[in-house]
Design a protein around this motif. Structure first.
Motif, PDB file in Angstrom:
ATOM      1  N   ALA A 404       0.872  -1.181   0.000  1.00 22.79           N
ATOM      2  CA  ALA A 404       0.000   0.000   0.000  1.00 22.79           C
ATOM      3  C   ALA A 404       0.898   1.216   0.000  1.00 22.79           C
ATOM      4  O   ALA A 404       1.681   1.416   0.933  1.00 22.79           O
ATOM      5  N   GLY A 405       0.821   2.015  -1.060  1.00 27.22           N
ATOM      6  CA  GLY A 405       1.795   3.079  -1.232  1.00 27.22           C
ATOM      7  C   GLY A 405       3.142   2.451  -1.517  1.00 27.22           C
ATOM      8  O   GLY A 405       3.265   1.517  -2.302  1.00 27.22           O
ATOM      9  N   TYR A 437      -4.118   5.390   8.069  1.00 19.17           N
ATOM     10  CA  TYR A 437      -3.762   6.804   7.949  1.00 19.17           C
ATOM     11  C   TYR A 437      -4.825   7.445   7.064  1.00 19.17           C
ATOM     12  O   TYR A 437      -4.777   7.369   5.838  1.00 19.17           O
ATOM     13  N   GLY A 438      -5.802   8.032   7.731  1.00 20.86           N
ATOM     14  CA  GLY A 438      -7.007   8.519   7.074  1.00 20.86           C
ATOM     15  C   GLY A 438      -8.205   7.993   7.838  1.00 20.86           C
ATOM     16  O   GLY A 438      -8.246   8.051   9.065  1.00 20.86           O
ATOM     17  N   GLN A 439      -9.170   7.435   7.138  1.00 25.72           N
ATOM     18  CA  GLN A 439     -10.413   6.948   7.758  1.00 25.72           C
ATOM     19  C   GLN A 439     -10.562   5.452   7.528  1.00 25.72           C
ATOM     20  O   GLN A 439     -10.526   4.975   6.385  1.00 25.72           O
ATOM     21  N   ALA A 440     -10.735   4.698   8.609  1.00 29.22           N
ATOM     22  CA  ALA A 440     -10.947   3.254   8.488  1.00 29.22           C
ATOM     23  C   ALA A 440     -12.369   2.960   8.048  1.00 29.22           C
ATOM     24  O   ALA A 440     -13.331   3.580   8.535  1.00 29.22           O
ATOM     25  N   ALA A 470      -0.171   5.047   2.223  1.00 28.77           N
ATOM     26  CA  ALA A 470      -1.321   5.268   1.350  1.00 28.77           C
ATOM     27  C   ALA A 470      -2.530   5.668   2.192  1.00 28.77           C
ATOM     28  O   ALA A 470      -2.793   5.055   3.242  1.00 28.77           O
ATOM     29  N   GLU A 471      -3.267   6.640   1.733  1.00 27.89           N
ATOM     30  CA  GLU A 471      -4.427   7.131   2.485  1.00 27.89           C
ATOM     31  C   GLU A 471      -5.518   6.062   2.547  1.00 27.89           C
ATOM     32  O   GLU A 471      -5.834   5.416   1.545  1.00 27.89           O
ATOM     33  N   GLY A 488      -3.876  -1.957   0.249  1.00 23.56           N
ATOM     34  CA  GLY A 488      -4.290  -0.683  -0.321  1.00 23.56           C
ATOM     35  C   GLY A 488      -5.774  -0.616  -0.592  1.00 23.56           C
ATOM     36  O   GLY A 488      -6.370   0.460  -0.606  1.00 23.56           O
ATOM     37  N   SER A 489      -6.387  -1.787  -0.801  1.00 23.30           N
ATOM     38  CA  SER A 489      -7.843  -1.881  -0.958  1.00 23.30           C
ATOM     39  C   SER A 489      -8.354  -2.808   0.143  1.00 23.30           C
ATOM     40  O   SER A 489      -8.620  -3.990  -0.086  1.00 23.30           O
ATOM     41  N   PRO A 490      -8.492  -2.290   1.347  1.00 22.87           N
ATOM     42  CA  PRO A 490      -8.791  -3.158   2.492  1.00 22.87           C
ATOM     43  C   PRO A 490     -10.225  -3.663   2.489  1.00 22.87           C
ATOM     44  O   PRO A 490     -11.152  -2.997   2.020  1.00 22.87           O
TER      45      PRO A 490
END
Length: 506
Positions: A404-405, A437-440, A470-471, A488-490
């Motif tokens: 991811a990233g 890092y961002g919104q879960a 990666a956000e 990256g695509s959880p």
């Protein structure tokens, strides 16, 4: 027959850290050592940033930092002349909470670890030697002998050899230890005295025939000398005194010695065991790999071994993972040990090479070029990342996956400083955690709650992007804070597939 989950043979830093980490993970080991007490000499000095990051998980980092000594400058001498003073300071700023090169002598280090173990109710059994063991399939039966010659038979589910370069455990495992020995004889001496080189900094004299490094062990007047023994005295190195060492480099640095607190001679080896595991027995630290002291990597590598193995042994012992998880210890640590020995071998060979060309490069070219290179930000970062072991990763090992990233499974998670803290803040005890890092996503929140995994969400900002994160991605961190899964695509399916593939029960 006395029984234990895990029997640790050897109570140097690697064995002590292994015992501490196992206890933090909820497993109480038994630890024995042939010596009557902790070491009283400062054999290893450097504590690298990655070790301090891992120590932070056990509330050990700050006591080490408070009692140790950062190296602010590196001085280069050649043929009796001071050629360069290179600032180090916070050379790793922005990369880690511990952005410096750091000295904390091994004797004090071991006492701290022993005291922490004692506070946890675990005492090192001293004057106890391993004389043999047999792997019975479901457990190990070992024979121990104390100082009076009394013999004891004991059983353990696993046995870990942290018993150094002459490891009895490795011998019984019948594991090869290929490599070689450098021809030079070296000495190490802890001294008190006067010299421009006993200034609390790191000093290195590159002479045409001698090598001398001076490592500060105090802000002024005390240090460790590491240098070469005179060739005409090297044949009987084990009988030498400090007066027998090569004097030329000492005179070059104008060192006046008032007291020698410890002196020893040794030959430098470069060896890596063929395997770090055989059945229910494991090798950790110098029992599995030894190499030149270039870069201060030895003790830190052993501590890294111990932590890598500890959480896996604890997971299997508690029924949270199958025994196959233990195979990942060798898969992750053995390739790193081989790379490290190769790297330190090249550096050491350069520093000790003979011949007119090597001497010209070492005494003429290097003192002129190194200060210029040290001013380049990219070179300083690469130097710090390499020596600090923050570059260590396990991308190719089977336990880790995804990306991811710029972050891959098996990577050390990038450090991000936040207002009032950072993303490396430890859990109450070592365990799995998820970072976003961002919104879960709501399903990730539910998944973490279902599995009892701590979820940490951090506000996305430019620092996260600069670090390669990666956000909104999910980073599933192992108990040793390496990334097990980067998604990256959880989704719940991705998380479940990771657990299923590795038969993990968090």
């Amino acid at each position: 027959m006395k029984e234990s989950e895990i029997l640790i043979v050897g109570a140097g830093p690697s064995g002590l850290v292994l015992a501490l980490w196992l206890h933090a993970c909820g497993v109480t080991p038994r630890i024995v050592d042939a010596a009557p007490g902790p070491g009283t000499t400062s054999r290893a000095l450097a504590v690298q940033a990655r070790t301090l990051e891992l120590y932070r998980q056990l509330d050990l980092a700050q006591p080490v930092v408070d009692a140790g000594h950062p190296i602010e400058f590196f001085n280069l001498w050649a043929e009796g002349e001071h050629r360069a003073r290179i600032p180090l300071g916070a050379i790793g700023a922005g990369l880690t909470p511990y952005p410096f090169f750091f000295i904390y002598p091994q004797d004090r280090h071991e006492r701290l670890l022993v005291d922490r173990l004692a506070a946890a109710g675990i005492e090192v059994e001293r004057n106890v030697s391993l004389t043999g063991f047999q792997d019975r399939g479901g457990h190990v039966e070992a024979t121990l002998v104390d100082a009076r010659g009394a013999e004891e038979r004991c059983a353990a589910r696993w046995l870990v050899g942290c018993d150094g370069a002459r490891s009895k455990v490795r011998e019984i495992m019948d594991v090869g230890f290929p490599g070689g020995t450098y021809r030079q004889v070296f000495y190490v001496a802890d001294i008190e005295g006067d010299s421009p080189a006993l200034n609390g900094e790191l000093n290195l004299d590159l002479d045409e025939s001698d090598l001398l490094a001076v490592f500060a062990t105090a802000p002024k007047g005390r240090g460790r000398l590491v240098g070469t023994v005179r060739e005409d005295r090297a044949e009987h190195a084990d009988q030498l005194q400090f007066s027998d060492v090569s004097q030329r480099a000492i005179d070059n640095l104008m060192i006046s010695v008032r007291m020698v607190n410890w002196f020893s001679t040794y030959r430098v080896h470069h060896r890596v065991a063929d395997h770090f595991r055989r059945g229910r027995a494991f090798l950790v630290g110098d029992a599995g790999h030894i190499h030149s002291p270039a870069g201060g990597q030895g003790m830190n590598t052993g501590i890294g071994d111990a932590i890598n193995l500890a959480w896996k042994l604890a997971a299997v012992a508690k029924g949270q993972a199958p025994e196959e998880l233990l195979d990942s210890y060798e898969a992750e640590r053995l390739p790193f040990a081989r790379r490290l020995v190769h790297t330190t071998d090249r550096a050491f060979s350069f520093l000790t090479a003979d011949g007119p060309v090597a001497e010209i490069v070492r005494t003429g070219v290097v003192p002129r070029i190194m200060p210029l290179v040290a001013k380049l930000p990219g070179a300083r970062e690469f130097l710090f990342r390499t020596i600090s072991q923050t570059l260590v990763h396990y991308r190719t090992a089977p336990l880790n996956g995804g990306s991811a990233g710029k972050v891959h499974g098996g990577d050390r998670l990038p450090w991000i400083q936040k207002d009032g803290g950072d993303n490396f803040a430890p859990l109450p005890e070592p365990g799995w955690q998820v970072h976003v890092y961002g919104q879960a996503r709501p399903d990730i929140v539910t998944w973490c709650a279902l599995h009892g995994v701590t979820l940490r969400q951090f506000e996305w900002n430019a620092a996260c992007a600069a670090a390669g994160l990666a956000e909104h991605a999910v980073y599933l961190l192992r108990p040793d804070t390496y990334v097990g899964l980067a998604a990256g695509s959880p989704s719940i399916e991705v998380m479940d597939d990771y657990l299923r593939a590795n038969a993990l029960r968090l």
